[in-house]
Design an enzyme around this catalytic site. Sequence first.
Site, short mmCIF file in Angstrom:
data_model
loop_
_atom_site.label_atom_id
_atom_site.label_comp_id
_atom_site.label_asym_id
_atom_site.label_seq_id
_atom_site.Cartn_x
_atom_site.Cartn_y
_atom_site.Cartn_z
CG LEU A 77 -60.22 -11.97 -10.66
CD1 LEU A 77 -60.74 -11.58 -9.71
CD2 LEU A 77 -59.08 -11.65 -10.56
N GLY A 78 -58.82 -16.10 -12.50
CA GLY A 78 -57.52 -16.60 -12.45
C GLY A 78 -57.54 -17.93 -11.37
CE1 TYR A 79 -52.89 -19.97 -8.78
CE2 TYR A 79 -53.33 -17.85 -9.48
CZ TYR A 79 -52.12 -19.13 -9.30
OH TYR A 79 -51.13 -18.99 -9.84
CE1 TYR A 129 -52.81 -12.36 2.89
CE2 TYR A 129 -53.91 -12.89 2.44
CZ TYR A 129 -53.46 -12.19 2.21
OH TYR A 129 -53.69 -10.65 2.04
CD GLU A 160 -56.70 -8.77 2.52
OE1 GLU A 160 -55.59 -9.39 1.85
OE2 GLU A 160 -56.52 -7.99 2.73
CB CYS A 194 -39.44 -3.95 0.44
SG CYS A 194 -38.18 -5.06 0.71
CD GLN A 213 -51.00 -18.08 -4.71
OE1 GLN A 213 -50.20 -17.91 -5.71
NE2 GLN A 213 -51.87 -18.25 -3.68
CB THR A 214 -54.94 -12.03 -8.51
OG1 THR A 214 -55.18 -13.04 -8.26
CG2 THR A 214 -55.00 -11.17 -9.68
CG ASP A 250 -48.66 -10.57 1.77
OD1 ASP A 250 -48.07 -10.60 2.59
OD2 ASP A 250 -49.29 -10.58 0.60
NE ARG A 303 -54.88 -0.47 1.86
CZ ARG A 303 -53.20 -0.41 1.16
NH1 ARG A 303 -53.67 0.53 0.44
NH2 ARG A 303 -52.59 -1.51 1.12
N1 ADE Z 1 -52.51 -7.41 -0.87
C1 ADE Z 1 -52.94 -8.70 -0.82
N2 ADE Z 1 -53.93 -7.96 0.43
C2 ADE Z 1 -53.14 -6.88 0.81
C3 ADE Z 1 -53.89 -5.36 1.84
N3 ADE Z 1 -55.05 -5.40 1.98
N4 ADE Z 1 -53.03 -4.31 1.87
C4 ADE Z 1 -51.93 -4.18 0.82
N5 ADE Z 1 -51.61 -5.02 0.18
C5 ADE Z 1 -52.42 -6.38 0.35
#
Ligand code: ADE
Length: 353
Positions: free
Chosen positions: A81-83, A118, A38, A190, A43-44, A136, A26
């Site tokens: 990390l998998g996948y 997604y 992303e 949530c 899945q992680t 998601d 971010r």
């Molecule tokens: N999960 C996947 N991408 C995200 C994001 N940008 N912010 C918060 N949770 C996430």
Amino acid sequence: LLPDPKNFRRLLLAWYKKNQRDLPWRKNTDPYRVLVSELMLQQTQVKTVLPYYSKFLTRFPNARALAAASQESVLASWAGLGYYRRARFLHAAAKAVAKQGFPQSAEGLLDLPGVGAYTAAAVGSISFGLPLAVVDGNVIRVLSRVLALDKDPTTGQGKRELDSAAQALLDPSHPGDFNQALMELGALICAQTKPRCEACPLAAHCLAFRGKTQESYPRLPTPVSTLKIHKSIALITKGANVLAMPRTLSGRAGDEGRMLGYWHFPELELKKGERPEAMAIHLAGENAKLKIRLASFLHSITRYRIKVDAYLFTSEKALKGWRWIGLRELHSKPLASAERRLLKALVAFGSKD
Ligand code: ADE
């Protein structure tokens, strides 16, 4: 049935401004950084991704650097990390971006390898301000509760209703923040069990909360059951070398090459009644001498629960197709979790010997 979008956005974005986590992806909206995050986050969990993300970006700071890297070094950075298909898709996407620049439209993003609805919505909204709603697992949970959606939100009519609600609620002037705020709310408030509705900015708009039925949403299908597998593995050594090779396609039906390129040891899946030691001896061949059972553990990956029994052998002769590789060199190769664990056991045993 839909909450008033203006009110909903205002409450959600105000909450996000105050409560968002300080996460490394971010820091800015560079589309490469967002794409990496992303893909890793699919899945992680966030806490699993964090150390991988910073190492990956130090090593491959932009699409050009990643495009120029070897497949082996990319897989090695993903190991654990998998996948694993995600790593190969990301590498291919970086090559496309290095050639033609970062696509800035939904269609262009969807054309990148490994990018589905997604990921296109996440990168498009966060990096380019495109008005694409992200749906998601977290968003499904939040919106299923807000709407008290009684259909399965992952298929058919339920999915269509949820997608269109997400799109109608999306703030077109802050789509990236709006999407991340809904995901963040799903992660922090949530929760699947014991959601903290008393701290939720959307409680007044939430039909499930009104009916005190929040934990009965979303109405997901029963999860696919786990598959039990028992594997026998032969760790065949000669001095400080062991027989190993990168995985190839097995040619078996259903093998999508998920772990293509990751190094492994001679192994087989036991059928009912087969004994792991006998099968390891069979695998290792007549030139090998069995020393000990070096490791036995349970390993979970996706829906598989794998019991691993690994036996240590010495041999002077390589098995056809397998390579002698030094333990130190193998350490630098792409290794998935189970194989890394076996290598550790080998090294630990060798240093005792
Ligand atoms: N999960 C996947 N991408 C995200 C994001 N940008 N912010 C918060 N949770 C996430």
